[in-house]
Each structure stands twice: as structure tokens, then as C-alpha cells.
Design an enzyme around this catalytic site. Structure first.
Site, short mmCIF file in Angstrom:
data_model
loop_
_atom_site.label_atom_id
_atom_site.label_comp_id
_atom_site.label_asym_id
_atom_site.label_seq_id
_atom_site.Cartn_x
_atom_site.Cartn_y
_atom_site.Cartn_z
N SER A 232 41.13 13.99 55.60
CA SER A 232 39.78 13.45 55.58
C SER A 232 39.77 12.07 54.93
CB SER A 232 38.84 14.39 54.82
OG SER A 232 37.54 13.87 54.79
N GLY A 233 39.16 11.10 55.61
CA GLY A 233 39.11 9.74 55.09
C GLY A 233 40.21 8.86 55.59
N THR B 274 38.22 9.53 63.01
CA THR B 274 37.04 9.33 63.87
C THR B 274 36.99 7.90 64.39
OG1 THR B 274 35.83 11.02 62.64
CG2 THR B 274 34.54 9.49 63.98
N ASN C 212 35.51 10.93 51.84
CA ASN C 212 35.09 10.15 53.01
C ASN C 212 33.57 10.20 53.12
OD1 ASN C 212 34.88 8.82 55.42
ND2 ASN C 212 35.92 10.37 56.65
N SER D 285 32.74 12.03 56.91
CA SER D 285 33.81 12.98 57.22
C SER D 285 33.38 13.93 58.33
CB SER D 285 34.17 13.77 55.96
OG SER D 285 35.14 14.75 56.25
N SER D 286 34.23 14.07 59.34
CA SER D 286 33.95 15.04 60.42
C SER D 286 34.22 16.44 59.88
CB SER D 286 34.85 14.75 61.63
OG SER D 286 34.58 13.49 62.17
N GLY E 174 42.88 17.13 59.37
CA GLY E 174 44.29 17.12 59.01
C GLY E 174 44.61 18.23 58.01
N GLU F 255 45.04 20.15 54.74
CA GLU F 255 44.22 20.07 53.53
C GLU F 255 44.85 20.88 52.40
OE1 GLU F 255 40.20 21.14 54.36
OE2 GLU F 255 39.77 19.28 55.44
#
Length: 1136
Positions: free
Chosen positions: A107-108, A112, A157, A160-161, A387, A389
Site C-alpha cells: 500500500s502506497g 493505482t 497511503n 489506498s485501494s 501487495g 502485507e
């Protein structure tokens, strides 16, 4: 000539990690850092792109950059995400290979944004056109909608998605986009009810409260204050750099472009507001007689407002929060819910409501962007998924996310090796086995149908009895204790008994990216994802249009006692489908890396990047790539780049490129074990060999540059000398010409002077002679003239004397005749005066006698006679004056002469009324039956459209002709005329609107008393015939346009192909005649006329909304019809 470049030119660090020397984790990180410091955020590992998040805007995504990377070789330019996108798109278009682009990272890391860049590049390089541009716009605008409902601010992020997205973009054989299909994976719905510290809920909640108008919020029963809602965290409600109000406007605009109807948008916002209201519902315990506590709603205001939004009876939902019904075969058992269970039910309902709304949004977007054609399509998939985590506290969500990444890593290694092996086989290079870590054992530990962790979790959730997270952990300890990648404090492996870093309620899995510690707490509940059936049935009873679709299991008629599948089972099935899909496509990889945790530019944290490099398996990827040959290049570009290193190949090699490369390598004395020749490429084993070639090339380029400079300077000096020489010759030639011209002009000037003097002397001599001769001639003429004048004066004098004598005689005679006439006139006047005097005296005498005789009668009736005479005289004068000032015979002329006397007022008004009735009768007597019918139709048109339709005023002055195409006289329409059995009341050319693109096709429109007919204008062939009883209504707008819809009765034979949407300049006449025919027919109902700016038209099986808006169309001042999506046709009418 185009200047060719290469990945190796002007390289900062190493552009392709395969070429790094020596290869180690430190040199890998150092190379990434060096390129990052110079804003080179993209690096290759063979065909894999590593993307570093710069946390700032870089000028590398412009239209010029798109053109620079368009149709270029992958290694021809410096590393860029556009190079990978172009390679995938060209392979899809030219080789007909389906592609997929896998974007991974934590994330980040910029996943996206990377997917947006890929989609924007593909949109920029594919075909043009109105339909293609519309598809591209819809595909791109689906992102803001999904980001608003699926993205949130996290500590890592700001955007973040919180879901995985896979989009298949479909192309035709030309490479133009036709549509797309989006698949979503595992929305983090637990975020709806609870967010970690420093994080926010999903963006849409804050965007709605910040950007919606006051009227919208009032309808949704919401307040702008975030603190009034329990589901919204307050510590991170506002984010720097995010404008929620502007984002809300962007989302509304994107939803309109994608194809959402206004009522659908309103329904979505109502559900979002209902989720916020649901979080404010609180419960209190209430003791019952059996000793158990029952939950009750504290404040029913939020519950009431939520029920009003969703159209649910308040009592039904309130009972669902207090009681739970359990069904088993034929038995039903109702139990009360305590406060904790009520809060669980509330949160479960909120999570399910939001997650199902999100799934419906994805399906609705798919419905709008799906390809309309059924032909075979090429597909490019873009996977943007979470991704790997590793948090301090890892739970069920991190477990299945990491499971998904394990599967992606497995397919990545398999496809990379397979691609490498296929290339070696294709090029006839000997393939050597490459040893690598195969994570299939980890995937089997998680997904094995018998002993896998997910299978045991499902078994625990489904078995009867008490099921807790502890019993699940105990089962794991029993089954997986001996597995080398599973660790637990209570496992049979004694080495963990004293490991205090491993808590009792946790287990650890050694993933390919490292060891991850999972807390077992919450695994069972999150896997169950249970929603009480009472709540589902309460939701199904709602009157809201969306709720019934979102909760189909609540239908009492379709009660299913079977337990729904668990979250883990559903996710495993989705991942399996995704893997099968990816295996059918050619993969392209983008590995996203986050340089720091501060979300700041110019900061590179070595430890954080190193951690990501490890769990992304980038070092292993480099080793796999370098296990055979580190670098490979086609013969043509290789020879073109290094041909200057050998005299035999420089400057031009005339033979095959492979022979030139062999000569070049032999001349450079490169060891044979350092390279190999394939069919179309040369393979270089060690990067040192490539760097040796590059160093030799750099030296040779310097020598070539010196040679070029020398030749250029010599050419420049020679050119300057030749220019000076040429200039001297030109100057000398011009000077000699000038001198000769000067000499010639002097001689010519002298000759002209002499000639002029001689000519002047001769001319003066001749002039003197001519003047003397002229004076002699003038003297003779003057003497002769004087003599002739003297003779003429003598003759004139004689004639004047003779005339004076004659005039004197005439004057005397005239005077005598005048005197005689005056005397005679005087005598006649005297005699006339005497006769007139006698007549006057006689008349006076007779008058006197008459007055004396009638004096006695006249005195008695004098007043009345005088009055009658006066009145008679006034009336005579009034009627004669009225005759002269009579108005025209037009019935609409309202003028009338003024009244001369007050006592004639009533007579004056009555005469005006009688005259108006008389001239109206005279005007009506001139009407024929046809003209009378026309005026009746005009009257009917006034009743239908006056003050209702903006087109009506312009039709008032136009006569209703009926036949505008002369159907009886035109031989082309003779067959069409015979087809109409009855008399044709109206024949005109109209436009039939096509629902696919909004364009019109000309048709002949025939109307009789029994039916209406549509025929082709060119051939006269009948396209449709509709009996008038099958016609139910006609719909028109209030605007100044000619569009009208003929709606057919459902179930009639004519309704099989749907309604007709037509356009005509004579709309008023057509609809008036239809109305009049229905009014005069006793065997059918009168046709209704619907006047509205928005109405529905049935096209076969679909209903399409036709919407009229005021604006300026692109094609001028006309009316334009445009298809917005599958359910909306928009008609732009010029503003009045």
C-alpha cells in the site's frame, strides 16, 4: 534520418538490473537509490518494470512522451512504464496475443497510479472516432467511481485501494477498444464499521458530506458535521491535498459519463446515507421475565430516518435487531439478542449493505462499458491488487491477501521461467535447468482441500458445537505441526516452546517474502461473515429499488436453509478463477516500491526498500534471468550499434546482419564461451562482456567525433574560400559592366543634344514661313467679310421699313373692330338686366300670395313637422355617413365608425352586431368542405399544443396540406399508394431515429383512417404498417423540436419491434390528425398526447429514456440527438 537511441545511452546507474555487476542486494539497492535521486523512477529486470513512487509530479507523462515511446522497441529508450504498455498493446494488436499486466506492491507504492498510466497510454495510442472516444472515456471514468467507493486514507497511503481490481479491456481486430469487464476481489468491508487510528473510512462518506448541496443533504437527512456519525473517525477526517467537495463533483460527473441514471445515483446516495445512519443506532439492555436481557434501541430518531430512506417499516427492522429466528427443517426457533449481539447484527448489516452496494456498482459499470458486439475480441487485462502485507497485528484479511500474493508469485516464477525457456528453444540455445525456490508448498499449506488452513477454517465454521478461534488454532497445531513453513507456540516442534516472540494465540507462516505472524482472534467470525436471516428478510421488505436486488436471500418465497459459502471459500474460488485467466494470457509485470513511510519526495529509506525487494522476490527474478544469458539483442540493432568497432563492418555491412555480428565478435576477440548465436538474436552471458563492448564503442565514438570535426572544419574552410573567390569574380564582372554602361550613356546623351538643336532650328524656320502665309490668307478673308456685311445691312434696313408700314395698318383695323364689339356687348347686358328684374318681382309676388294662403295651416303643426324633418335629416345624414365609413368584410376586423349622436348609442351597437354576424355568414358561405375540415384541425391543434409546445406558434401560419410528397402523382410511390387501402390523409418525409447512435434515416410517413405506414424514401418499400387501434399514445417534448414517439400497446402484433421514435418539421399537423382520427372513430379509444421533456421508449426488450435539454449543438443551430449510454438518448435543443 531518424536518430536511434538505446537503453544503454546516457544511462544513470544501470537501467536493466540484469546487467548489474557484481550482483548483490547492496548493489541492487544502491542502483535503485542512484536512479531515484536523479528522478529515474523506472528500472528493468529483463521485461519486468520496477516502479518507485516519487511522491511528486514528474514531467514524464506528457503527450510528447507518449509519441516518443509509441511503436518503439522495448529496450530502445530509457526504462518507462509506457515502454511496457506499448509492448503489450503492439503484441495484442499485431500478434493477436491476449495480454495481462500484473501490478503488485504494498500500500502506497503507486499501484493505482501505475494502472492509470497504463490505461491512459493505451487510450492515447489506439484508434480515434466518436464511438471509440466514448468507450475510452467510459473506461477511464470508471476509475473515479471505484476509487470513491473502494479507496480510503490509511497510515501508508492517502488513497489506498481497499479492494483488488482486475479489468479486462476488450479490443477489435484493429486495436480499437470495444469495452471492458471489471472484477473486484475482497473489499475491506470491516473498514465501514471500524478504522485503525490515523485512518479514514471510505472516501465516499466524506465526499458526500463535504460536496453535496444543502438540498441533497436535506433529502438524505444528513448533516455536514463528521462528528455526528459513529462510523467516521475524527482524527483523520480531513487529509492534506484531498478536496472532498471537488472529488464529489468529479464522481458525479464520472457516474453520468459511465451511464448511471439520475434515479440510480439518488438510490446509491440513499444507501450511503443509510449506512451512516445505521452506525448511529445504539442499544440498551432490557430485562425480561425469564432472566435474560433483551436489546432495545435507545434513540429511535436515527432508526426512523434510516427506515424512511430505505422504505422499511420501523417496527420490522427494530424487531430484527432484538430477535433472531433460527430455522431447521420444519421448525422455527426465535431467540432474543443481547446488546453485544445487537451491535454485532448492526455492524454486520452495515458491512453487508456497503459491500453488496459496491459489488452492484461494479456490475452496473460492467453493464455500461461491456462490448456491444458479439464478435471475437482481443483482451488486455490490468491487475491492480494489494501487495504482500506484514503489520504488527496481522489478521484474517492479511492472511488471504498474502495467500493471493503467494499465488501471484508462483505464477510469476512459472511464467518467467517458461518465457525464458521458450525463448531459448525458439533461438536454438541450449537450455540449462535453473534452481529456484518453488513456493507451491506454501500455497498447498494454505489451499489444500483436506489439510489446508482454509479448508480447516471452513470445517471449523461448519461443524456443530462450540467453535472458537482457540479450537481453530488447536486444529492447526494438530494437523500442520510438522510442516516446515508453519510455526506455533503449541506445535509439536519443541524448538518453539521457549520462543517468547511467538504468543500462544498466534501462528506463524514462512512465506516466500518472509515470516508473518498471524493472530488467530477473529478468524472464525470473519470467515463466517454471518448476516442474520431476520435482517435479510427485513431488507427485502423495503420499498427501495436497490435493496431487493442486494438482498435476494430475504425473499420469503425462496428461503434457502443451506449455509452460505464462507469468505475464505469465496476468495479461494475467485483467486483460482483469476489464476486460470492469467495463465491464458501473456503476462507483463510492474513491481511497485515505496521509497519511504513519510509519503515525502526525495527520501529513500534503504531498510524499507530492501524489505520490499525481498518480499517481491526481485533478486530471485534477476538470478533467474541471469542464470543463462544476461543480455540478448537482435542482430540488426546489435550490428547497427557496434559496427564502428570493426573496419570490415564500418561504415556499411552489405551482407546478412548475423554474418556481420560474427565478423565483429571475431575481430574483437571476445571469448566464445561469453556469447551464443541464436536464430535472430545474439546472447551475451556476462554483463562484463557487454560493458567491454560499450567501453570500446565509447572510445570509438570519441575518435569518430574527432574525425568528423576535422572533416567538417576542412569542408567549412574550403567552402568559405570558394565563396570568396566566386564573390570576387562577380564583383569584377559587375564593375566592368557598370563602366561600359556609363561610357555608352555619355555618348548617347551628346548625340541627343546635337539632334535636338538641329531639329529645333528647322522647326522654327518652317513656323515662320507658315505664319506669313497664314497672315496673307486672313487679310483677304477679312476684306471680303467686311464687303458682304455692308451689303447685308443695306438689305436689312430696306426690309424693316417695309414691315413697319404693314404693321401700322393692322393695328388700326384691330382697334376699330374692338370698339365695335364693346358697344354690342353693352347693349346685350342692359337687355338681360331688365328681363331678370321682371322675373324676380314676379317670383316675390307669387311667394307672397302662397304665404298668405297657407299661413293659417302652417302655424298649427309647425313644431312637429320641423322636429320630424330634423330627425329625418339627421338619420339620413347618419346612414349616408355610415355607408362611407363602413369597415372591411374581414371577420377579424374589430374597427367600427364612431357614434355621431348620443341618442343613437343602442342603434349604433345593434347595427355593429348585425353587421358582424352578416359578414361572418358571408365569410362562412365561401368555405368548401375541405377548407372547413382544415380549420377544425387548426382549432384542435390549438387546444392540444397552445402554451404547451414551443413549436406550436411557428405552425399557426402554415396551412395543413396533408400530401407533401404528391404520392398520387409520383410514379415511384405508385405501389405505395396502392398499398394504402383507404384515402391517404397525410403523406410526408420523416426521420426515424436509430437508438444505437441517435442518427435519423428518412422514411415516407403515410396516415389513413385505419393505419399508419412507414416506407423507404428511395425505393418506396414498406418498412412497417401499424393499425391505429394498436397505437396507445404519442409522446412529445415541450421544446422547439420535431421529435415524437409513437407508443404501441403491449401485447399487440405491432409491438414486437418496439415503439417508433421519429422526427418531423410538421409534428403539429401529424399529431393533430392522429388525435382527430381517434376522436371521430367510435370503435377505438382516443389517442392520448403526453407532453414531457423526459419519456421512455420501448426498443424491443429494452426501455430507453429520451431526455431533452437546452444547449447549443455542435453542428450549428439544429436539433442534435446523441446516445449517452445503453439507456439514455439525449436531445440537444437550441435555446430560444
Amino acid at each position: 534520418m531518424e536518430v536511434k537511441t538505446s537503453l544503454l545511452d546516457n544511462m544513470i546507474g544501470v537501467g536493466d538490473m540484469v546487467l548489474i555487476e557484481p550482483l548483490s542486494e547492496d548493489t541492487f539497492i544502491e542502483n535503485l537509490k542512484k536512479r531515484f535521486d536523479h528522478n529515474e523512477i523506472y528500472t528493468y529486470i529483463g521485461s519486468v518494470v520496477i516502479s518507485m513512487n516519487p511522491y511528486k509530479s514528474l514531467p514524464i507523462y506528457t503527450a510528447e512522451k507518449v509519441e516518443e515511446y509509441r511503436n518503439r522497441n522495448f529496450y530502445e529508450l530509457s526504462p518507462h512504464i509506457y515502454a511496457l504498455a506499448d509492448e503489450a498493446y503492439r503484441s495484442l494488436r499485431e500478434q493477436d496475443n491476449d495480454q495481462c499486466i500484473l501490478i503488485t506492491g504494498e500500500s502506497g507504492a503507486g499501484k493505482t497510479e501505475a494502472s492509470k498510466f497504463v490505461m491512459s497510454y493505451v487510450a492515447a495510442v489506439c484508434g480515434k472516432g466518436q464511438e471509440v472516444s466514448k468507450v475510452k472515456e467510459q473506461l477511464l471514468q470508471s476509475n473515479p467511481v471505484l476509487e470513491a467507493f473502494g479507496n480510503a486514507k490509511t497510515v501508508r497511503n492517502d488513497n489506498s485501494s481497499r479492494f483488488g481490481k482486475y479489468m479486462d479491456i476488450e479490443f477489435d481486430f484493429k486495436g480499437d477498444p470495444l469495452g471492458g469487464v471489471i472484477s473486484n476481489y475482497l473489499l475491506e468491508k470491516s473498514r465501514v464499521v471500524k478504522q485503525p487510528r490515523g485512518e479514514r473510512n471510505f472516501h465516499i462518506f466524506y465526499q458526500l458530506l463535504s460536496g453535496a448541496s444543502d438540498d441533497t443533504l436535506k433529502k438524505l437527512k444528513l448533516d455536514r458535521d463528521f462528528s455526528k456519525y459513529n462510523y467516521l473517525s475524527l482524527d483523520s477526517a480531513t487529509v492534506n491535498g484531498l478536496d472532498d467537495a471537488a472529488s464529489f463533483r468529479t464522481v458525479r460527473n464520472a457516474m453520468q459519463i459511465v451511464g448511471f441514471m439520475e434515479d440510480e445515483v439518488q438510490s446509491i446516495l440513499e444507501l450511503v446515507a443509510a449506512v451512516l445512519k445505521l452506525g448511529n443506532i445504539e442499544f440498551k439492555p432490557e430485562s425480561r421475565c425469564n432472566g435474560y436481557d433483551e436489546s432495545r434501541v435507545k434513540d429511535k430518531n436515527d432508526l426512523k430516518e434510516m427506515c424512511e430512506l430505505l422504505g422499511i417499516e420501523q417496527s420490522v427492522l427494530e424487531r430484527a435487531f432484538s430477535f433472531r429466528t433460527v430455522e431447521a427443517k420444519m421448525e422455527k426457533v426465535s431467540t432474543t439478542l443481547n446488546v453485544a449481539q445487537a451491535y454485532y447484527a448492526r455492524d454486520a448489516l452495515a458491512k453487508n449493505l456497503y459491500s453488496r452496494l459496491f459489488s452492484w456498482l461494479v456490475n452496473r459499470i460492467n453493464e455500461s462499458i461491456k462490448a456491444q458486439t458479439k464478435t471475437r475480441k482481443k483482451v488486455m487485462g490490468v491487475l491492480d491488487i494489494y501487495g504482500f502485507e506484514i503489520f504488527e497485528d496481522n489478521s484474517f484479511e492479511q492472511f488471504i491477501i498474502n495467500y493471493c500474493n503467494e499465488k501471484l508469485q508462483q505464477i510469476f516464477i512459472e511464467l518467467t521461467l517458461r518465457e525464458e525457456q521458450e525463448e531459448y528453444v525458439r533461438e536454438d540455445i541450449e537450455w540449462t535447468n535453473i534452481e529456484y525456490f518453488n513456493n507451491a508448498i506454501i500455497c498447498d499449506l494454505i489451499e489444500n482441500n483436506k489439510n489446508g488452513i482454509l479448508a480447516m477454517l471452513d470445517e471449523e465454521c461448519l461443524r456443530p458445537g462450540t467453535v472458537t478461534d482457540e479450537t481453530f488454532l488447536d486444529k492447526l497445531n494438530t494437523v500442520c505441526a510438522e510442516h516446515q513453513h508453519f510455526e506455533s507456540r503449541q506445535s509439536k516442534n519443541s524448538k518453539f516452546l521457549t520462543d517468547h516472540s511467538l504468543p500462544h494465540n498466534c501462528f506463524r507462516i514462512q512465506h516466500y517474502a518472509g515470516k508473518v505472524l498471524y493472530r488467530a482472534e477473529g478468524f472464525v467470525d470473519k470467515n463466517n461473515d454471518l448476516l442474520y436471516r431476520d435482517l435479510s428478510q427485513a431488507m427485502y421488505k423495503a420499498n427501495h429499488s436497490l435493496i431487493k436486488i442486494l438482498f435476494p436471500e430475504g425473499n420469503p418465497a425462496k428461503v434457502n436453509l443451506k449455509r452460505p459459502p464462507t469468505a475464505g471459500f469465496q476468495f479461494r474460488a475467485s483467486v483460482g478463477t483469476l489464476m486460470k485467466n492469467l495463465l491464458t494470457k501473456n503476462p507483463n509485470y510492474i513491481r511497485c516500491i515505496k521509497p519511504n513511510d513519510k509519503k515525502a519526495a526525495h527520501i529513500f529509506t534503504d531498510s524499507l526498500v530492501c524489505h520490499q525487494v525481498r518480499y517481491l522476490g526481485l533478486m530471485e527474478n534477476v538470478r533467474v534471468r541471469r542464470a543463462g544469458y544476461a543480455f540478448r539483442q537482435a542482430y540488426d540493432p546489435c550490428l547497427e550499434r557496434y559496427k564502428m568497432l570493426c573496419k570490415q563492418t564500418w561504415p556499411h555491412w552489405k551482407g546478412p546482419a548475423r554474418d556481420g555480428v560474427e565478423v565483429l565478435m571475431k575481430d574483437l576477440q571476445v571469448p566464445a564461451e561469453e556469447f551464443a548465436y541464436g536464430r535472430s538474436k545474439i546472447f551475451i552471458r556476462n554483463p562484463r562482456t557487454l560493458f567491454f563492448l560499450e567501453e570500446k564503442r565509447s572510445q570509438c565514438l570519441e575518435d569518430l567525433a574527432t574525425l568528423i570535426q576535422k572533416i567538417y572544419r576542412g569542408w567549412k574552410c574550403r567552402t568559405h574560400f570558394l565563396l570568396l573567390k566566386k564573390s570576387q569574380v562577380v564583383v569584377a564582372a559587375w564593375y566592368r559592366r557598370f563602366a561600359q554602361q556609363k561610357k555608352y550613356q555619355n555618348i548617347r546623351s551628346s548625340a541627343l543634344v546635337l539632334q535636338s538643336f538641329i531639329r529645333g532650328w528647322k522647326a522654327r524656320k518652317l513656323l515662320r514661313e507658315l505664319k506669313h502665309k497664314k497672315r496673307c490668307e486672313e487679310a483677304v478673308t477679312t476684306i471680303s467679310a467686311y464687303w458682304h456685311g455692308t451689303q447685308a445691312r443695306w438689305e436689312l434696313r430696306r426690309l424693316k421699313e417695309e414691315a413697319r408700314n404693314k404693321h401700322a395698318v393692322s393695328v388700326i383695323w384691330a382697334a376699330w373692330l374692338g370698339t365695335k364689339a364693346r358697344r354690342e356687348l353693352k347693349c346685350l347686358k342692359e337687355e338681360a338686366r331688365r328681363k331678370h328684374a321682371i322675373a324676380v318681382i314676379w317670383a316675390y309676388w307669387l311667394g307672397l300670395k302662397v304665404r298668405r294662403e297657407y299661413r293659417k295651416f302652417f302655424r298649427a303643426n309647425a313644431g312637429k313637422k320641423i322636429y320630424d324633418f330634423t330627425i329625418q335629416r339627421i338619420m339620413q345624414k347618419y346612414f349616408l355617413g355610415l355607408k362611407k365609413t363602413m369597415p372591411s368584410m374581414s371577420p377579424i376586423d374589430k374597427s367600427w365608425p364612431a357614434r355621431p349622436y348620443g341618442f343613437l348609442d343602442r342603434t349604433h351597437q345593434e347595427l355593429r352586431r348585425i353587421f358582424h354576424l352578416w359578414r361572418c355568414k358571408k365569410y362562412r358561405s365561401q368555405f368548401t368542405e375541405e377548407k372547413k375540415a382544415t380549420y377544425e384541425e387548426k382549432l384542435a391543434a390549438s387546444e392540444l399544443f397552445k402554451d404547451k409546445k414551443a413549436l406550436y406558434p411557428s405552425s399557426v401560419g402554415q396551412p395543413f396540406k396533408g400530401d407533401y410528397v404528391e404520392i398520387t402523382k409520383n410514379p415511384k410511390y405508385q405501389k405505395l399508394n396502392s398499398f394504402a387501402e383507404d384515402k391517404v390523409l397525410l403523406a410526408d418525409v420523416v426521420s426515424k431515429i436509430n437508438r444505437a447512435n441517435g442518427k435519423g434515416a428518412p422514411r415516407i410517413f403515410l396516415l389513413t383512417k385505419k393505419s399508419l405506414v412507414l416506407a423507404d424514401q428511395k425505393t418506396g418499400q414498406v418498412k412497417a404498417s401499424v393499425p391505429l387501434p394498436d397505437l396507445s399514445s404519442v409522446s412529445v417534448s415541450t421544446q422547439n423540436d420535431g421529435f415524437f414517439a409513437l407508443k404501441l400497446k403491449e401485447g399487440s402484433a405491432s409491438a414486437a419491434k418496439g415503439d417508433f421514435l421519429l422526427s418531423s418539421d410538421r409534428l403539429i399537423e401529424i399529431i393533430t390528425k392522429l388525435h382527430c382520427i381517434g376522436a371521430t372513430s367510435a370503435d377505438r379509444n382516443q389517442i392520448s398526447i403526453d407532453i414531457s421533456d423526459e419519456f421512455l421508449v420501448q426498443f424491443k426488450q429494452d426501455k430507453v429514456c429520451v431526455k431533452f435539454i437546452q444547449g447549443t449543438p455542435k453542428n450549428g443551430n439544429g436539433v442534435a440527438c446523441k446516445r449517452k449510454n445503453n439507456r439514455l438518448l439525449e436531445v440537444s435543443v437550441p435555446s430560444p
